[in-house]
Design an enzyme around this catalytic site. Structure first.
Site, PDB file in Angstrom:
ATOM      1  N   GLY A 158       1.045  -1.302  -0.032  1.00  0.00           N
ATOM      2  CA  GLY A 158       0.070  -0.074   0.060  1.00  0.00           C
ATOM      3  C   GLY A 158       0.906   1.302   0.086  1.00  0.00           C
ATOM      4  CG  ASP A 159       2.653   2.915   3.715  1.00  0.00           C
ATOM      5  OD1 ASP A 159       1.371   3.381   3.529  1.00  0.00           O
ATOM      6  OD2 ASP A 159       3.115   2.957   4.506  1.00  0.00           O
ATOM      7  CG  PHE A 160       7.070   1.587   0.352  1.00  0.00           C
ATOM      8  CD1 PHE A 160       7.497   3.116   0.523  1.00  0.00           C
ATOM      9  CD2 PHE A 160       6.896   0.842   1.229  1.00  0.00           C
ATOM     10  CE1 PHE A 160       7.824   3.369   1.875  1.00  0.00           C
ATOM     11  CE2 PHE A 160       7.473   1.358   2.619  1.00  0.00           C
ATOM     12  CZ  PHE A 160       7.617   2.555   2.804  1.00  0.00           C
TER      13      PHE A 160
END
Length: 383
Positions: free
Chosen positions: A157-159
């Site tokens: 999700g984040d990266f």
């Protein structure tokens, strides 16, 4: 690498408002490919950001008008602004992208990166990677059969779905600007980014290939020839098996010392538990290094599961994700954040950036508050 060749983003000026992991990752990717990235730290910016390779920093209090004017002057010359804040924060600071920033610099690309959709029911809620994956439908795909969904650290999700997708949007906007001469607002979020990355498995759930419940399909841990197996090593080491194609599967079976004619047909999913038990027993007979020696150089699709500490001790070279033959990115040199985890100190290198970008000099155009390190404009001529 020919040092005379420019990096693909050389000359691009990027302003990164300090935030948590996805925004800094976005900025680091741009910096690694030659952009000049200036991180804007505030009085309460996150500490310990390890995604700061090839960046510089200045400290600005966005709530203090004389300090905010420094940022506006920088943005008048910048190519990209990375906004990691929740929806509405820039507007409340008097920095509306459409009403203020793009009117001051029509070529600016304002990249706004959020976790949830900006127009969805969760837009005003706090969240983290696990939450974005949850509402995107991706988290429900991950995990063992009969167990809870399992978050894949915060990589997806984040990266991948956040920072990397935001870079795609920025590059598309820069390409568009070459044709139109105009910048624009780029909106990226981790829900849509993660869902887009999961396009293939999401569509495959409508087919027999991925039509079973979580953890009972070929690629999600249910299949015995696409899984990890513990070896004989004390403390636990593992081998990864990805022998999807029948001819690779035959090499796997031979390497394990098994006779294919003695094994049940792999096409029948009812045989998967028995096959898994056989493979588990076999891999437990030898150490990881012994199995690596057996399968190295073969097409069994079997490799050791290496840990970060092992890679570091072995001198594993961290490389950029994409190599461009004519306009390469910057090589990641030892000590530049490959294994060191070094952070960028607030204010480091920022004054040189101000000098190069907008011709500002300390004591003439701005001063630095002694206790906080905050930059404040002191000359109106260049604002």
């Amino acid at each position: 690498m020919d040092p005379s060749r420019p990096h693909p983003l050389s000359g691009k000026l990027v302003v990164e408002l300090a935030g948590l992991a996805p925004g800094p990752f976005c900025g680091m990717l741009l910096a690694d490919y030659g952009a000049s990235v200036l991180r804007i730290d505030g009085p309460r910016s996150p500490k310990g950001d390890v995604l700061a390779r090839n960046k510089s920093s200045i400290c600005i209090d966005l709530k203090h008008p004389p300090s905010r004017k420094v940022l506006l002057s920088i943005l008048s010359r910048a190519d990209v602004l990375i906004d990691p804040f929740r929806p509405g924060v820039l507007e409340r600071l008097g920095l509306s992208p459409t009403e203020v920033l793009l009117k001051a610099n029509a070529r600016l690309v304002v990249a706004r990166l959020t976790g949830f959709r900006r127009d969805g029911k969760y837009q005003d809620m706090a969240g983290h990677d696990i939450n974005y994956l949850a509402v995107s439908g991706v988290l429900a795909m991950l995990g063992r059969a009969g167990e809870n969904p399992f978050p894949p650290a915060n990589i997806l999700g984040d990266f991948a779905g956040g920072g990397a997708m935001c870079v795609v949007g920025i590059l598309l906007a820069l390409v568009s600007r070459d044709a139109t001469g105009l910048g624009q607002v780029v909106e990226a979020n981790m829900v849509d980014g993660s869902a887009y990355l999961a396009t293939m498995p999401r569509l495959a759930t409508k087919t027999p290939f991925w039509g079973s419940p979580r953890g009972e399909n070929v690629l999600d841990g249910g299949c015995p020839w696409y899984a990890t197996y513990r070896t004989k090593d004390p403390g636990g080491k593992y081998m990864a098996v990805g022998a999807l194609e029948p001819h690779f599967y035959e090499v796997l079976v031979r390497g394990l010392g098994l006779d294919k004619t003695d094994l049940p047909p792999r096409e029948d999913r009812a045989n998967w538990p028995r096959l898994r038990a056989l493979f588990e027993a076999k891999f437990a007979e030898r150490t990881r290094s012994e199995w690596a020696e057996v399968f190295d150089g073969t097409d069994a699709c079997v490799t050791p599961v290496l840990e970060q500490g092992e890679l570091e001790k072995a001198g594993f070279e961290q490389r950029l994700p994409v190599n461009l033959g004519a306009t390469p990115g910057k090589p990641i040199l030892p000590g530049q954040g490959d294994w060191t985890g070094r952070t960028l100190a607030k204010g480091h290198g920022g004054e040189e950036i101000l000098r190069r970008w907008i011709g500002w000099e300390r004591g003439v155009d701005y001063h630095v508050e002694e206790n906080s390190g905050i930059l404040v404009a002191c000359s109106r001529e260049k604002l």
